[in-house]
Write a protein that holds these residues in place. Structure first.
Motif, mmCIF file in Angstrom:
data_model
loop_
_atom_site.group_PDB
_atom_site.id
_atom_site.type_symbol
_atom_site.label_atom_id
_atom_site.label_comp_id
_atom_site.label_asym_id
_atom_site.label_seq_id
_atom_site.Cartn_x
_atom_site.Cartn_y
_atom_site.Cartn_z
ATOM 1 N N MET A 92 27.072 -3.387 -10.755
ATOM 2 C CA MET A 92 27.602 -2.156 -10.942
ATOM 3 C C MET A 92 29.171 -2.547 -11.056
ATOM 4 O O MET A 92 29.878 -1.866 -11.912
ATOM 5 N N TRP A 93 29.818 -3.307 -10.352
ATOM 6 C CA TRP A 93 31.166 -3.752 -10.306
ATOM 7 C C TRP A 93 31.321 -4.395 -11.798
ATOM 8 O O TRP A 93 32.368 -3.981 -12.658
ATOM 9 N N GLU A 94 30.454 -5.253 -12.452
ATOM 10 C CA GLU A 94 30.669 -5.325 -13.705
ATOM 11 C C GLU A 94 30.565 -4.418 -14.769
ATOM 12 O O GLU A 94 31.451 -4.486 -15.705
ATOM 13 N N GLU A 95 29.800 -3.579 -14.675
ATOM 14 C CA GLU A 95 29.665 -2.478 -15.388
ATOM 15 C C GLU A 95 30.998 -1.660 -15.487
ATOM 16 O O GLU A 95 31.735 -1.184 -16.532
ATOM 17 N N LEU A 96 31.478 -1.167 -14.338
ATOM 18 C CA LEU A 96 32.674 -0.440 -14.171
ATOM 19 C C LEU A 96 33.955 -1.135 -14.806
ATOM 20 O O LEU A 96 34.875 -0.647 -15.308
ATOM 21 N N ARG A 97 34.291 -2.611 -14.205
ATOM 22 C CA ARG A 97 35.288 -3.187 -14.671
ATOM 23 C C ARG A 97 35.444 -3.769 -16.099
ATOM 24 O O ARG A 97 36.231 -3.710 -16.870
ATOM 25 N N ARG A 98 34.174 -4.150 -16.582
ATOM 26 C CA ARG A 98 34.181 -4.833 -17.867
ATOM 27 C C ARG A 98 33.672 -3.621 -19.181
ATOM 28 O O ARG A 98 34.105 -3.778 -20.197
ATOM 29 N N ASN A 99 32.479 -3.128 -18.817
ATOM 30 C CA ASN A 99 32.057 -2.057 -19.948
ATOM 31 C C ASN A 99 32.681 -0.969 -19.693
ATOM 32 O O ASN A 99 32.895 -0.412 -21.033
ATOM 33 N N LEU A 108 28.692 5.933 -3.286
ATOM 34 C CA LEU A 108 28.174 5.713 -1.777
ATOM 35 C C LEU A 108 28.263 7.022 -1.070
ATOM 36 O O LEU A 108 27.095 7.410 -0.712
ATOM 37 N N GLU A 109 29.412 7.803 -1.126
ATOM 38 C CA GLU A 109 29.565 8.838 -0.172
ATOM 39 C C GLU A 109 28.660 10.058 -0.685
ATOM 40 O O GLU A 109 28.049 10.874 0.093
ATOM 41 N N GLY A 110 28.463 10.288 -2.216
ATOM 42 C CA GLY A 110 27.568 11.216 -2.666
ATOM 43 C C GLY A 110 26.060 10.959 -2.257
ATOM 44 O O GLY A 110 25.183 12.160 -1.876
ATOM 45 N N MET A 111 25.551 9.761 -2.464
ATOM 46 C CA MET A 111 24.300 9.422 -1.840
ATOM 47 C C MET A 111 23.827 9.829 -0.591
ATOM 48 O O MET A 111 22.990 10.426 -0.079
ATOM 49 N N LEU A 112 24.791 9.377 0.355
ATOM 50 C CA LEU A 112 24.988 9.807 1.763
ATOM 51 C C LEU A 112 24.911 11.309 1.956
ATOM 52 O O LEU A 112 23.911 11.581 2.817
ATOM 53 N N ALA A 148 22.431 -0.835 -4.520
ATOM 54 C CA ALA A 148 22.968 -0.829 -6.011
ATOM 55 C C ALA A 148 24.196 -0.279 -6.478
ATOM 56 O O ALA A 148 24.893 -0.946 -7.389
ATOM 57 N N ALA A 149 24.550 0.559 -5.796
ATOM 58 C CA ALA A 149 25.945 1.375 -5.976
ATOM 59 C C ALA A 149 27.207 0.217 -5.638
ATOM 60 O O ALA A 149 28.308 0.284 -6.249
ATOM 61 N N ALA A 203 33.614 0.117 0.334
ATOM 62 C CA ALA A 203 33.759 0.136 -1.038
ATOM 63 C C ALA A 203 34.947 -0.822 -1.194
ATOM 64 O O ALA A 203 35.170 -1.666 -1.909
ATOM 65 N N GLU A 204 36.013 -0.542 -0.329
ATOM 66 C CA GLU A 204 37.145 -1.202 -0.487
ATOM 67 C C GLU A 204 37.138 -2.753 -0.182
ATOM 68 O O GLU A 204 37.677 -3.755 -1.051
ATOM 69 N N GLY A 205 36.552 -2.992 0.763
ATOM 70 C CA GLY A 205 36.231 -4.402 1.039
ATOM 71 C C GLY A 205 35.302 -5.223 0.343
ATOM 72 O O GLY A 205 35.643 -6.329 -0.302
ATOM 73 N N ILE A 206 34.030 -4.659 0.100
ATOM 74 C CA ILE A 206 33.011 -5.310 -0.895
ATOM 75 C C ILE A 206 33.477 -5.244 -2.394
ATOM 76 O O ILE A 206 33.432 -6.385 -3.277
ATOM 77 N N CYS A 207 34.369 -4.434 -2.965
ATOM 78 C CA CYS A 207 35.089 -4.453 -4.184
ATOM 79 C C CYS A 207 36.041 -5.438 -4.406
ATOM 80 O O CYS A 207 36.126 -6.227 -5.509
#
Length: 210
Positions: free
Chosen positions: A174-181, A197-201, A168-169, A101-105
């Protein structure tokens, strides 16, 4: 007499080529600067003004604006791929989820201006549509590599579902949804991706056959 003029002629040709390359470079950099400032679909006039050239100069060097954007996308891709995070396959699922999450975000935030424009132009550009498909393929492959133990441990009929959900997460959409919307900060949006991610795993692990 003819031979005496050849060096001068070659020098002139080299000079014209160098000027053309500088103009082309200035146009590409102008487009990238406008995109970085949030101008998602700059006009030829805006690009020309930023580059300090005429509108005609743009179309002397590029077939159309799609051709220019494709060139800019290739240029930016060369730069940003060096920033693609090294995604660890070591550690617990929770540790890998947080690191991913930290790297890809961070990566999504860096490429966001050009990525938004590419998505918009891709409806009319086969090249850009292909680039986005390839980016999606690479993203999915990276997610699978990081969480391969958890995906393989899931029931066979659920592996594709789990991989698709994880991809998808951690996706740019998803990043656009969280940052812009949702208007989350970079840190808040990154934490949201990590939690998802952690929740799905964790849910996948609980549902493993005994």
């Amino acid at each position: 007499m003819t031979h005496a003029k050849e060096p001068a002629t070659q020098t002139q040709a080299d000079g014209r080529h160098a000027r053309a390359e500088r103009t082309r470079e200035a146009i590409v950099e102008a487009l990238l600067a406008l995109l970085s400032e949030g101008v998602v679909r700059p006009s030829a006039e805006q690009i020309a003004e930023r580059a300090g050239v005429s509108r005609r100069a743009i179309f002397n060097h590029f077939t159309d604006l799609d051709d220019l954007l494709a060139c800019a996308a290739r240029r930016r891709m060369e730069t940003v791929m060096a920033l693609w995070p090294k995604l660890s396959r070591e550690g617990t699922a929770a540790e890998r989820a947080r690191a991913l999450a930290e790297g890809i975000c961070r990566f999504h935030e860096l490429v966001a201006p050009v990525r938004r424009a590419a998505v918009l132009f891709s409806y009319d550009s086969a090249f850009l549509a292909g680039q986005l498909r390839e980016a999606a393929r690479m993203h999915r492959a990276a997610i699978r590599a990081v969480f391969e133990p958890e995906i393989e441990a899931a029931p066979e009929e659920m592996r594709g579902v789990l991989l698709g959900g994880l991809a998808a997460a951690a996706s740019f959409l998803m990043w656009e949804e969280l940052r812009r919307n949702q208007e989350l900060s970079v840190d808040e949006a990154t934490r949201a991706v990590w939690i998802e991610l952690e929740g799905m795993l964790e849910r996948a692990a609980r549902n493993q056959p005994r």
